[in-house]
Design an enzyme around this catalytic site. Structure first.
Site, PDB file in Angstrom:
ATOM      1  CE  LYS A   1      10.388  -2.554  -7.393  1.00 58.71           C
ATOM      2  NZ  LYS A   1      11.032  -3.516  -8.315  1.00 58.71           N
TER       3      LYS A   1
ATOM      4  CE  LYS B   1      11.531 -10.648 -12.868  1.00 62.61           C
ATOM      5  NZ  LYS B   1      12.400 -10.490 -11.764  1.00 62.61           N
TER       6      LYS B   1
ATOM      7  CD  GLU C   1      15.057 -12.978 -11.407  1.00 61.92           C
ATOM      8  OE1 GLU C   1      14.637 -13.562 -10.403  1.00 61.92           O
ATOM      9  OE2 GLU C   1      14.705 -11.826 -11.718  1.00 61.92           O
TER      10      GLU C   1
ATOM     11  CG  ASN D   1       2.057   0.230   3.978  1.00 61.71           C
ATOM     12  OD1 ASN D   1       1.728  -0.924   3.721  1.00 61.71           O
ATOM     13  ND2 ASN D   1       3.307   0.633   3.907  1.00 61.71           N
ATOM     14  N   GLY D   2      -0.029  -1.595   6.176  1.00 64.75           N
ATOM     15  CA  GLY D   2       0.418  -2.544   7.200  1.00 64.75           C
ATOM     16  C   GLY D   2      -0.717  -3.415   7.668  1.00 64.75           C
TER      17      GLY D   2
ATOM     18  CD1 TRP E   1      -0.873  -5.971  -3.785  1.00 61.06           C
ATOM     19  CD2 TRP E   1      -0.723  -6.749  -1.699  1.00 61.06           C
ATOM     20  NE1 TRP E   1      -0.525  -7.301  -3.841  1.00 61.06           N
ATOM     21  CE2 TRP E   1      -0.426  -7.808  -2.588  1.00 61.06           C
ATOM     22  CE3 TRP E   1      -0.687  -7.008  -0.325  1.00 61.06           C
ATOM     23  CZ2 TRP E   1      -0.093  -9.078  -2.165  1.00 61.06           C
ATOM     24  CZ3 TRP E   1      -0.362  -8.281   0.107  1.00 61.06           C
ATOM     25  CH2 TRP E   1      -0.069  -9.301  -0.812  1.00 61.06           C
TER      26      TRP E   1
ATOM     27  CG  HIS F   1      16.164 -37.072 -10.554  1.00 64.17           C
ATOM     28  ND1 HIS F   1      16.461 -38.423 -10.569  1.00 64.17           N
ATOM     29  CD2 HIS F   1      17.366 -36.438 -10.657  1.00 64.17           C
ATOM     30  CE1 HIS F   1      17.764 -38.593 -10.639  1.00 64.17           C
ATOM     31  NE2 HIS F   1      18.345 -37.395 -10.710  1.00 64.17           N
TER      32      HIS F   1
ATOM     33  NE  ARG G   1       4.569   1.610  -0.420  1.00 64.15           N
ATOM     34  CZ  ARG G   1       5.692   1.205   0.147  1.00 64.15           C
ATOM     35  NH1 ARG G   1       6.835   1.419  -0.465  1.00 64.15           N
ATOM     36  NH2 ARG G   1       5.696   0.596   1.293  1.00 64.15           N
TER      37      ARG G   1
ATOM     38  CD  GLU H   1       8.106 -11.301 -10.801  1.00 64.81           C
ATOM     39  OE1 GLU H   1       8.047 -10.683  -9.747  1.00 64.81           O
ATOM     40  OE2 GLU H   1       9.085 -11.204 -11.573  1.00 64.81           O
TER      41      GLU H   1
ATOM     42  CB  CYS I   1      -0.939   0.105   1.201  1.00 65.00           C
ATOM     43  SG  CYS I   1      -2.052  -1.289   1.363  1.00 65.00           S
TER      44      CYS I   1
END
Ligand code: G6P
Length: 622
Positions: free
Chosen positions: A617, A499, A495, A101-102, A75, A518, A27, A502, A2
């Protein structure tokens, strides 16, 4: 997550708040709202589910006019994204309004108490309780800051909040506990924000609040105090970021801009650290002087790298070189798991907390645990004054400039570079890395920006651009893709897969190439491609064998290979080449084609590249 922003001054607050929120959308962006104390003394709250664009539309139809206000981009944690759960939240009489925020951990108890005493709560959020509690406190005092302080004394959890009240029309109050909050100082106006870009257009004089601090702002005054009410003094920090640095700079997306910024970011990350003294470069990490002088590094027998998401991939890549150069065992620990695993940690463990934002809740909690157990802590972060820096004995900044796109790019490569600098420094300090070898490392690091530049150039035209386009044509219609590599190529594959999933929502996973047989190999078929990191390395022959195993199962193979490798053409269908470099340094630029694969696939699928669904983010909840 947020983002919050606040304004008090003499200009119209609404455009300032909306502009600030736009820069904080990274955010969180599932709903947004503003509250303005209007010139007629009423409190006007405009909020909606959806992105800022939806809020802008609402505001355009009835713009609140006033010179004090707060804003929020959300968020969701408690309560799904909806109009009523959007912030700011008000009390029963629309007197007080709060953006937060939190997470308020004891909100269920607080809510029950409020309801029992007759308050009507209109949302499912934890935040709304704060507005009603401040309403109660304002019956005992007419000081808004005092009412906020008394409220927060009953709250457990994490927060950064901004509060205004129509009974206190010239006052803006903020407070923080485990959530970022900065004060911006203006002339005849003052600001509050979760992050610097939100207010950079208006001021460059910033005071980052510490945990457990609050602030009372009017147009002409700033009063910082602890949550216990003791006034504290902070000299403002001057922020000299170029405002353009926080804009898209000609690219369609921040993600692309930040990919193309990587050579520059890498160069900046090395600046002031590798001193190019003739005839040979020298390494100076001044930020570690204090820790070195304390003698605490003498007790170190092992290293733990902590992080989440892309940061943990950077750690996994750097681990190989760090062990080699320092001869210390290096453990890579996912922060969200670490503190529940009864970790072995104490003064003999050097804890390196790696976090772009400096605010990731899991990373902070794990770092706190290590610090409390006596471990010396080095923070590796991009955010000046971020929460992690306050837990650390020393901080190595990435110096990468602001990263806006939710999916990390330039902070990934600068994390690896910074960890390499740390490894080369520590190796020398411990007498494990000969001077000549350290010099080779410094030369290789100094070559990196140029190798990144060449990689980017080669992908914009010619055979590499054609190969990239072929690969995207295939990936855009896939349901799933597998990424494999060996050594540092294994976390690089993770990574690359991260990407892709995401930002393009194509399911993708990264594996150690030797593990394919395997299990993951069962997933391969003609519509599930394999992306193989097949750059020159000690295990090149082995990865070629793994590619052959995949091809034997009809998989289409996209290989990232080293320029001049002619034999790879027999094994892969599409080949993207990168320049040759010592093995440890190759991931720093071979990640670029992987980032661009994800980018162009996301574009081809019509995805929102900079703000992928369900992500944020900075993840400030556990
Ligand atoms: C979020 C972001 C990722 C990032 C991770 C860790 O999930 O979307 O891009 O890698 O957080 O963030 P940090 O700021 O701690 O590096």
């Amino acid at each position: 997550m947020c983002g919050i922003v606040g304004y008090v001054g003499s200009q119209s607050a609404t455009p300032i708040l909306l502009d600030g929120l736009e820069r904080l959308e990274y955010r969180g962006y599932d709903s947004a709202g503003i509250a303005v104390i209007a010139s007629d003394g009423s409190l006007q709250v405009t909020k909606t589910k959806g992105k800022l664009a939806a809020l802008r539309e609402l505001v355009a139809s009835a713009e609140p006019v006033g010179v004090v206000g707060i804003g929020h981009t959300r968020w969701a944690t408690h309560g799904r994204p909806s109009d009523e759960n959007a912030h700011p939240h008000a009390d029963c009489h629309d007197m007080v309004t709060v953006a937060h925020n939190g997470i308020i951990e004891n909100y269920a108890t607080l809510r029950a108490e409020l309801e029992a005493s007759g308050h009507i709560l209109r949302s499912q959020t934890d935040t709304e309780a704060l507005a009603h509690m401040i309403e109660d406190e304002l019956r005992q005092t007419d000081d808004l800051a005092e009412a906020v302080r008394a409220t927060l004394a009953r709250v457990t959890g994490s927060y950064a909040i901004a509060v205004v009240s129509r009974a206190h029309p010239g006052t803006l109050v903020g407070a923080r506990m485990n959530g970022p909050l900065i004060v911006g100082l203006g002339k005849g106006e003052n600001f509050l924000a979760s992050d610097i870009p939100a207010i950079l257009r208006h001021t460059r004089e910033i005071i980052p609040l510490d945990d457990g601090e609050m602030v009372e702002l009017t147009a002409d005054s700033v009063r910082v105090m602890t949550l216990a009410g003791v006034e504290t003094r902070h000299a403002p920090t001057h922020v000299d970021w170029d405002i353009e640095a926080a804009e898209r700079g000609g690219h369609s997306h921040f993600f692309a801009k930040e990919i193309y910024e990587q050579p520059d970011a890498a160069h900046k990350a090395l600046m002031g650290r590798i001193l190019t003294r003739e005839p040979e470069p020298d390494l100076a990490l001044d930020a570690l002087d204090g820790l070195l002088a304390s003698g605490r590094l003498d007790a170190v027998r092992r290293v733990t790298l902590l992080g989440c998401g892309t940061s943990i991939h950077a750690a996994m890549i750097a681990r190989y070189a760090l062990e080699r150069w320092t001869r210390l065992p290096v453990e890579v620990a996912v922060a969200s798991e670490y503190r529940y695993a009864d970790p072995i940690v104490g003064p003999e463990t050097l804890c390196v907390a790696i976090t772009q934002s400096g605010e990731t809740a899991d990373t902070l909690a794990a770092t706190r645990l290590a610090r409390d157990a006596g471990a010396p802590v080095i923070a590796v972060t991009n955010t000046v004054g971020g929460a992690v820096t306050r837990l650390a004995d020393a901080t190595l900044y990435l110096q990468a400039g602001p990263e806006i796109s939710v999916a990390a790019t330039k902070t990934f490569v600068t994390m690896i570079l910074t960890l390499y600098l740390l490894g080369a420094w520590l190796g020398r300090q411990r007498g494990m890395l000969p001077e000549a070898e350290q010099r080779q490392i410094l030369h290789a690091l100094m070559d990196t920006p140029e190798l990144m530049r060449r990689t980017l150039e080669s992908l914009s035209e010619g055979p590499n651009a054609a190969a990239l386009s072929d690969a995207v044509t295939l990936l855009k219609d896939c349901h799933s893709a597998l990424f494999v590599g060996r050594g540092a190529g294994f976390p690089l594959a993770m990574e690359g897969a991260l990407k892709l999933k995401e930002i393009s929502y194509v399911h993708a996973e990264g594996f150690a190439a030797g593990e394919m047989k395997h299990g993951p190999i069962a997933l391969l078929d003609e519509v599930t491609p394999l992306v193989a990191i097949a750059t020159a390395s000690a295990t090149y022959e082995k990865i070629v064998s793994n590619i052959q195993e995949a091809r034997a199962r009809d998989a289409y193979v996209i290989a990232i290979a080293t320029e001049g490798d002619d034999s790879i053409h027999q094994h892969a269908d599409t080949i993207i080449t990168v320049p040759a470099a010592p093995e440890a340094f190759t991931p720093l630029f071979s990640v670029i084609p992987l980032q661009l694969l994800a980018y162009h696939t996301a574009l081809a699928r019509g995805c929102n590249v900079d703000q992928p669904r369900n992500l944020a983010k900075s993840v400030t909840v556990e």
